[in-house]
Write an enzyme that holds these catalytic residues in place. Structure first.
Site, PDB file in Angstrom:
ATOM      1  N   LYS A 112      49.838  14.593  30.781  1.00 22.90           N
ATOM      2  CA  LYS A 112      49.373  13.524  29.903  1.00 22.90           C
ATOM      3  C   LYS A 112      50.400  12.394  29.784  1.00 22.90           C
ATOM      4  O   LYS A 112      50.031  11.228  29.683  1.00 22.90           O
ATOM      5  CB  LYS A 112      49.013  14.076  28.516  1.00 22.90           C
ATOM      6  CG  LYS A 112      47.734  14.915  28.520  1.00 22.90           C
ATOM      7  CD  LYS A 112      47.225  15.188  27.114  1.00 22.90           C
ATOM      8  CE  LYS A 112      45.893  15.940  27.167  1.00 22.90           C
ATOM      9  NZ  LYS A 112      45.364  16.254  25.839  1.00 22.90           N
ATOM     10  N   LYS A 195      40.153  19.748  36.530  1.00 20.97           N
ATOM     11  CA  LYS A 195      39.285  20.213  35.454  1.00 20.97           C
ATOM     12  C   LYS A 195      38.517  19.053  34.838  1.00 20.97           C
ATOM     13  O   LYS A 195      39.016  17.925  34.782  1.00 20.97           O
ATOM     14  CB  LYS A 195      40.095  20.972  34.390  1.00 20.97           C
ATOM     15  CG  LYS A 195      40.630  20.139  33.240  1.00 20.97           C
ATOM     16  CD  LYS A 195      41.144  21.022  32.108  1.00 20.97           C
ATOM     17  CE  LYS A 195      41.602  20.165  30.933  1.00 20.97           C
ATOM     18  NZ  LYS A 195      40.637  20.060  29.848  1.00 20.97           N
ATOM     19  N   LYS A 198      38.166  15.420  28.744  1.00 25.60           N
ATOM     20  CA  LYS A 198      37.862  14.251  27.915  1.00 25.60           C
ATOM     21  C   LYS A 198      38.707  13.072  28.329  1.00 25.60           C
ATOM     22  O   LYS A 198      38.262  11.933  28.346  1.00 25.60           O
ATOM     23  CB  LYS A 198      38.193  14.556  26.446  1.00 25.60           C
ATOM     24  CG  LYS A 198      37.168  15.386  25.737  1.00 25.60           C
ATOM     25  CD  LYS A 198      37.650  15.781  24.348  1.00 25.60           C
ATOM     26  CE  LYS A 198      36.757  16.867  23.795  1.00 25.60           C
ATOM     27  NZ  LYS A 198      37.410  17.696  22.793  1.00 25.60           N
TER      28      LYS A 198
END
Ligand code: ATP
Ligand code: MG
Length: 332
Positions: A112, A195, A198
């Site tokens: 992230k 994956k 969101k």
């Protein structure tokens, strides 16, 4: 009854298919066998920049979706993380027994922060896993239903629980992840090697449960499939088809073998058309139920208030014991 604890972020409005199959579906099942605590993790959501009004709306929306998926406030405790201040309080204590190097090894942070640019990533994003440790330990959870991407964070939780217990005396239950292998990782429809997420998936790769069913059906029909034409489950050679078979199998209850047989000699197109129908049949009532909860915010808020009260009873006890163990002077 053993305890279960899990949380889901209100970052994007809608849950996606990976959230549902990998996590929320297990939440619903565990209500029957566990003393289950589920929360909307708004404290986690602010580790990336948020719009305040959107966060508030998405928090209610997440709760409405959890109820629509089948959580029953009579059989589980459903609450919002920020309503229980003990989460932030225990997280501080946990931060103080976590190694900097240990936290630096968390792959979710690496992914992230790389995406945001390391300079822009916050300290909150860095300590996100430690907050998650506190979330779990506060409830003395035995079982943590999550997707595969969260395994490392549950491992960290186990390590810190054991470390604390060794240093200060038995305080925390050491939890185990509850990961259902078949659905532990649902993949992005356009890139079946990453994956569904969101924050990382492109719109075409992501099936949001609350999207217009027609748009959802179209995304499934245009999912990336693999070379060849045979419909067989083979995650290495056919990650795209295998992902579709997983979704199909879980939503209908048909086994993978039955599906392989059903589609023998048929092409990818037939599989995708049928799966689009299956998904539409699932999301249509889900959207309607979510809307019913949203239309009655008073009921929704009172469910969340009741949940927070129950959660605080348990969390307060654990925090008080922890504060005592680390040597804080009791407030009189
Ligand atoms: P973000 O990208 O912002 O982290 P997310 O898509 O991972 O969002 P979360 O709210 O972080 O969603 O995760 C909620 C739960 O859903 C977690 O238990 C997580 O492991 C699970 N989960 C998320 N994506 C998938 C997926 N693709 N397959 C299976 N489980 C998943
Ligand atoms: Mg996530």
């Amino acid at each position: 009854r053993p305890r279960a604890l899990s949380g889901i972020q209100p970052t994007a409005g809608s849950f996606h298919l990976g959230n549902y199959l990998g996590a929320v579906r297990q939440y619903v099942a565990l209500q029957e066998t566990h003393d289950a605590f589920y929360m909307v993790v708004d404290l986690h959501a602010i580790t990336v920049p948020q719009d305040p009004a959107e966060l508030r709306a998405n928090t209610r929306l997440a709760a409405a979706q959890l109820l629509a998926a089948g959580l029953d406030p009579q059989r589980c405790t459903l609450f919002v993380q920020s309503h229980v201040p003990e989460h932030a309080q225990l997280a501080w204590v946990m931060n103080c027994i976590t190694g900097f190097g240990e936290a630096s090894r968390m792959t979710q942070f690496k992914d992230k922060s790389a995406k945001q640019g390391t300079d822009r990533a916050t300290v909150g994003l860095f300590t996100y896993p430690v907050l998650q440790v506190a979330d779990i330990l506060l409830y003395q959870a035995d079982s943590v239903p999550v997707g595969e991407d969260q395994r490392q964070h549950v491992e960290l939780t186990r390590d810190l629980a054991e470390r604390f217990n060794t240093r200060f005396g038995p305080t925390f239950t050491v939890p185990a992840p509850h990961i259902v292998k078949e659905v532990a990782k649902i993949y992005d429809l356009q890139d079946p090697t990453i994956k569904m997420s969101k924050s990382a998936s492109t719109p075409k790769g992501l099936i949001n449960l609350l999207d217009e069913p027609k748009a959802t059906a179209k995304k499934i029909r245009s999912a990336v499939t693999d070379t060849g034409s045979e419909i067989v489950f083979d995650t290495a050679a056919k990650p795209g088809v295998s992902n579709l078979l997983t979704v199909y199998s879980t939503l209908t209850g048909a086994t993978i073998a039955e599906l392989e047989q059903k589609y023998e000699g048929k092409g990818y197109g037939a599989l995708k058309t049928d799966l689009a129908d299956v998904v539409v049949d699932f999301v249509t009532p889900f959207r309607a139920r979510t809307q019913e909860y949203l239309d009655d915010p008073e009921t929704l808020d009172s469910i969340l208030a009741g949940g927070a009260e129950k959660a605080r009873t348990v969390a307060g006890e654990t925090l008080a014991q922890t504060y005592d163990r680390v040597g804080f002077l009791p407030a009189k």
